[in-house]
Motif scaffolding. Structure first.
Motif, mmCIF file in Angstrom:
data_model
loop_
_atom_site.group_PDB
_atom_site.id
_atom_site.type_symbol
_atom_site.label_atom_id
_atom_site.label_comp_id
_atom_site.label_asym_id
_atom_site.label_seq_id
_atom_site.Cartn_x
_atom_site.Cartn_y
_atom_site.Cartn_z
ATOM 1 N N ASP A 159 42.886 -29.752 91.535
ATOM 2 C CA ASP A 159 43.137 -29.311 90.164
ATOM 3 C C ASP A 159 42.333 -28.078 89.790
ATOM 4 O OD1 ASP A 159 44.803 -31.472 89.918
ATOM 5 O OD2 ASP A 159 43.203 -32.790 89.163
ATOM 6 N N ARG A 160 41.207 -27.865 90.458
ATOM 7 C CA ARG A 160 40.326 -26.763 90.072
ATOM 8 C C ARG A 160 40.905 -25.432 90.519
ATOM 9 N NH1 ARG A 160 35.899 -28.603 92.055
ATOM 10 N NH2 ARG A 160 35.986 -27.489 94.034
ATOM 11 N N PRO A 161 40.996 -24.416 89.644
ATOM 12 C CA PRO A 161 41.523 -23.113 90.056
ATOM 13 C C PRO A 161 40.543 -22.428 91.002
ATOM 14 C CG PRO A 161 40.682 -23.022 87.807
ATOM 15 C CD PRO A 161 40.650 -24.467 88.214
ATOM 16 N N ASP A 162 41.088 -21.618 91.883
ATOM 17 C CA ASP A 162 40.244 -20.904 92.828
ATOM 18 C C ASP A 162 39.362 -19.886 92.125
ATOM 19 O OD1 ASP A 162 41.344 -22.302 94.919
ATOM 20 O OD2 ASP A 162 42.925 -20.830 95.278
ATOM 21 N N LEU A 163 39.868 -19.279 91.039
ATOM 22 C CA LEU A 163 39.119 -18.237 90.351
ATOM 23 C C LEU A 163 39.537 -18.213 88.892
ATOM 24 C CD1 LEU A 163 37.080 -15.932 90.852
ATOM 25 C CD2 LEU A 163 39.035 -14.404 91.155
ATOM 26 N N ASP A 164 38.536 -18.223 88.000
ATOM 27 C CA ASP A 164 38.820 -18.121 86.572
ATOM 28 C C ASP A 164 39.017 -16.652 86.220
ATOM 29 O OD1 ASP A 164 38.596 -20.834 86.265
ATOM 30 O OD2 ASP A 164 36.453 -20.759 85.832
ATOM 31 N N VAL A 165 40.231 -16.276 85.888
ATOM 32 C CA VAL A 165 40.553 -14.875 85.610
ATOM 33 C C VAL A 165 40.433 -14.626 84.106
ATOM 34 C CG1 VAL A 165 42.306 -13.073 85.772
ATOM 35 C CG2 VAL A 165 42.100 -14.792 87.588
ATOM 36 N N ASP A 166 39.607 -13.685 83.721
ATOM 37 C CA ASP A 166 39.501 -13.256 82.339
ATOM 38 C C ASP A 166 39.376 -11.734 82.318
ATOM 39 O OD1 ASP A 166 36.967 -12.900 83.317
ATOM 40 O OD2 ASP A 166 35.985 -14.322 81.990
ATOM 41 N N TRP A 167 39.245 -11.183 81.117
ATOM 42 C CA TRP A 167 39.223 -9.731 80.984
ATOM 43 C C TRP A 167 37.996 -9.131 81.669
ATOM 44 C CZ3 TRP A 167 40.846 -5.185 80.947
ATOM 45 C CH2 TRP A 167 40.107 -4.112 80.458
ATOM 46 N N ILE A 168 36.857 -9.814 81.608
ATOM 47 C CA ILE A 168 35.649 -9.279 82.227
ATOM 48 C C ILE A 168 35.831 -9.154 83.735
ATOM 49 C CG2 ILE A 168 33.213 -9.746 82.667
ATOM 50 C CD1 ILE A 168 33.045 -11.040 79.946
ATOM 51 N N LEU A 169 36.444 -10.173 84.344
ATOM 52 C CA LEU A 169 36.689 -10.124 85.785
ATOM 53 C C LEU A 169 37.686 -9.029 86.137
ATOM 54 C CD1 LEU A 169 36.393 -11.290 88.649
ATOM 55 C CD2 LEU A 169 38.207 -12.917 88.077
ATOM 56 N N VAL A 170 38.764 -8.923 85.354
ATOM 57 C CA VAL A 170 39.774 -7.897 85.625
ATOM 58 C C VAL A 170 39.173 -6.497 85.507
ATOM 59 C CG1 VAL A 170 41.956 -6.909 84.811
ATOM 60 C CG2 VAL A 170 41.683 -9.391 84.950
ATOM 61 N N ARG A 171 38.380 -6.280 84.462
ATOM 62 C CA ARG A 171 37.748 -4.967 84.284
ATOM 63 C C ARG A 171 36.809 -4.658 85.439
ATOM 64 N NH1 ARG A 171 33.277 -4.437 79.746
ATOM 65 N NH2 ARG A 171 32.291 -5.716 81.350
ATOM 66 N N HIS A 172 36.035 -5.660 85.844
ATOM 67 C CA HIS A 172 35.099 -5.457 86.943
ATOM 68 C C HIS A 172 35.838 -5.088 88.229
ATOM 69 C CE1 HIS A 172 31.474 -6.031 89.343
ATOM 70 N NE2 HIS A 172 32.198 -6.777 90.172
ATOM 71 N N LEU A 173 36.917 -5.802 88.538
ATOM 72 C CA LEU A 173 37.668 -5.511 89.757
ATOM 73 C C LEU A 173 38.323 -4.139 89.700
ATOM 74 C CD1 LEU A 173 39.333 -8.980 90.472
ATOM 75 C CD2 LEU A 173 37.376 -7.939 91.645
ATOM 76 N N LEU A 174 38.879 -3.772 88.524
ATOM 77 C CA LEU A 174 39.508 -2.463 88.394
ATOM 78 C C LEU A 174 38.507 -1.331 88.623
ATOM 79 C CD1 LEU A 174 41.898 -2.959 85.321
ATOM 80 C CD2 LEU A 174 42.547 -2.614 87.717
ATOM 81 N N LEU A 175 37.309 -1.469 88.063
ATOM 82 C CA LEU A 175 36.311 -0.416 88.219
ATOM 83 C C LEU A 175 35.757 -0.380 89.636
ATOM 84 C CD1 LEU A 175 34.490 -0.795 84.789
ATOM 85 C CD2 LEU A 175 35.960 1.075 85.508
ATOM 86 N N GLU A 176 35.551 -1.550 90.243
ATOM 87 C CA GLU A 176 35.055 -1.582 91.617
ATOM 88 C C GLU A 176 36.063 -0.957 92.581
ATOM 89 O OE1 GLU A 176 32.298 -2.530 93.110
ATOM 90 O OE2 GLU A 176 31.170 -3.269 91.389
ATOM 91 N N TRP A 177 37.316 -1.388 92.490
ATOM 92 C CA TRP A 177 38.351 -0.839 93.360
ATOM 93 C C TRP A 177 38.677 0.602 93.003
ATOM 94 C CZ3 TRP A 177 39.745 -2.819 97.839
ATOM 95 C CH2 TRP A 177 39.517 -4.175 98.065
ATOM 96 N N GLY A 178 38.535 0.965 91.727
ATOM 97 C CA GLY A 178 38.742 2.361 91.340
ATOM 98 C C GLY A 178 37.722 3.291 91.978
ATOM 99 N N HIS A 179 36.499 2.805 92.102
ATOM 100 C CA HIS A 179 35.461 3.610 92.753
ATOM 101 C C HIS A 179 35.807 3.847 94.227
ATOM 102 C CE1 HIS A 179 31.487 5.396 92.680
ATOM 103 N NE2 HIS A 179 31.199 4.790 93.822
ATOM 104 N N LEU A 180 36.234 2.795 94.901
ATOM 105 C CA LEU A 180 36.634 2.939 96.299
ATOM 106 C C LEU A 180 37.879 3.810 96.437
ATOM 107 C CD1 LEU A 180 36.106 -0.715 97.589
ATOM 108 C CD2 LEU A 180 34.668 1.277 98.052
ATOM 109 N N ALA A 181 38.822 3.661 95.498
ATOM 110 C CA ALA A 181 40.042 4.461 95.557
ATOM 111 C C ALA A 181 39.744 5.945 95.374
ATOM 112 C CB ALA A 181 41.032 3.985 94.493
#
Length: 301
Positions: free
Chosen positions: A144-166
Motif C-alpha cells: 500500500d505504501r507509495p514508492d515516492l511521495d510526489v509534491d511540488w518541492i520534490l518536482v521543483r528539486h528534480l527540475l532544477l537538478e536535471w536542468g543543471h545537468l541538461a
C-alpha cells in the motif's frame, strides 16, 4: 635497472619539491579541536507540538571545562524531503549554569528532522541529532505504501537538478558537434551555448543553497564553512569550477562577436571551440572531485 633508476630519480624530485615548497606532510590536515556537545534535553511544548525546547551543554575537547560565551545555533532539514525542507537557524542563549545553553526551535511541519547543533567560539564544531516532530503517519504495508511521495518541492528539486545537468550537456554537445561537423552555423552554436550556460548558471544558484554538504548551504556572498574535514577543500574546488565557468562565458562572448562579424570564419573559430571543450572537460573533472569531497564532508560532519 633503467626502471629502478627512473623511479629513484622521480622520488628525489618529489622530495625536493616538497622540501622547497615548505609544506609539512604531517601538518597537511591537523585534527580539529572539536568541543564536547551534549544534548541535555529536547522536548516539545505540551500545547504546541511543533515548538521544541532544547538544552545543550558545551565542554572543551577534553570534556573537563565548560565553554562559555559561545555562539550556539540549531539548523536542520526534514529527512523525507531532504534539503528541500530546511529548518531556519535558531539561537540558544547561555544560562546561569556555565556551559549550558537553552532555546526554542520552531519546526515548520511534523516529520523526522535531522538537527545540527553548531558551536562557534574558542572551539568550533557541531553535532547531529534526530527529532521526531508531531505525530507520524500510520505505518503502511509495502504493497500500500507509495514508492515516492510526489509534491511540488520534490518536482521543483528534480527540475532544477536535471536542468543543471541538461545545461552542461547542451553546452558540451553543441561544442563537440561544432568541432566535428564539416559545416556549422557559428551563430547557432553561439546562441545554443548561451542558452546552455544561462540554464547551468541559474540552476547552479539553487544547487549552491541546497546541494552543498553544509547545514546552512552556500550562497553568493555567503561562504560560511564549518570547520570539518575537507570543508575548505570542497569550497576551493567549487570556486575553481565557478572560475572555469566564467572563463567559458568569456570564450563564448568572443566566439559570439566573431560569429556575428564573420559567420563563415569557421577555421578561425576552431581554437575558441576547442578552448570551450577543454573548459567543459575541466569542469566535469571538478564535479567529480566535488562529489567525492561531498561524501567525505558528510561522513565527518
Amino acid at each position: 635497472m633503467a626502471s629502478t633508476a627512473a623511479t629513484l630519480e622521480m622520488a628525489i624530485v618529489l622530495v625536493v619539491l616538497v622540501t622547497n615548497s615548505g609544506i609539512s606532510l604531517a601538518d597537511a590536515h591537523e585534527l580539529p579541536t572539536f568541543p564536547r556537545i551534549t544534548v541535555l534535553a529536547a522536548r516539545p511544548d505540551p500545547f504546541r507540538p511543533l515548538s521544541w525546547n532544547y538544552s545543550v551543554r558545551v565542554l572543551d575537547p577534553a570534556g573537563r571545562a565548560a565553554v562559555s560565551d559561545a555562539d550556539v545555533r540549531i539548523t536542520g532539514f526534514e529527512r523525507r524531503r531532504g534539503s528541500g525542507a530546511r529548518l531556519g537557524a535558531f539561537w540558544l542563549a547561555p544560562t546561569q549554569t556555565s556551559g549550558v545553553y537553552q532555546g526554542t526551535v520552531e519546526f515548520p511541519a511534523g516529520g523526522t528532522w535531522e538537527v545540527a547543533i553548531t558551536v562557534k567560539g574558542r572551539f568550533i564544531g557541531e553535532t547531529h541529532v534526530q527529532a521526531i516532530v508531531g505525530s507520524l503517519p500510520p505505518a503502511q504495508s509495502p504493497v500500500d505504501r507509495p514508492d515516492l511521495d510526489v509534491d511540488w518541492i520534490l518536482v521543483r528539486h528534480l527540475l532544477l537538478e536535471w536542468g543543471h545537468l541538461a545545461g552542461f550537456g547542451l553546452w558540451l554537445g553543441a561544442t563537440a558537434v561544432a568541432l566535428l561537423a564539416t559545416e556549422t552555423n557559428l551563430r547557432t552554436v553561439a546562441a545554443v551555448t548561451w542558452i546552455a550556460l544561462a540554464l547551468a548558471a541559474t540552476t547552479g544558484l539553487y544547487k549552491l543553497q541546497v546541494g552543498t554538504p553544509f547545514p546552512d548551504g552556500l550562497a553568493l556572498g555567503r561562504w560560511d564553512i564549518p570547520r570539518i574535514f575537507f570543508g575548505r577543500e570542497y569550497v576551493a574546488t567549487l570556486f575553481v569550477k565557478h572560475v572555469l565557468t566564467a572563463g567559458a562565458m568569456v570564450v563564448t562572448a568572443v566566439l559570439t562577436w566573431r560569429a556575428w562579424r564573420r559567420p563563415d570564419a569557421r577555421k578561425a573559430s576552431r581554437r575558441l571551440l576547442a578552448a570551450n571543450l577543454a573548459l567543459a572537460v575541466l569542469i566535469a573533472g571538478c564535479v567529480t572531485v566535488l562529489n567525492l569531497l561531498h561524501a567525505i564532508v558528510l561522513h565527518f560532519s
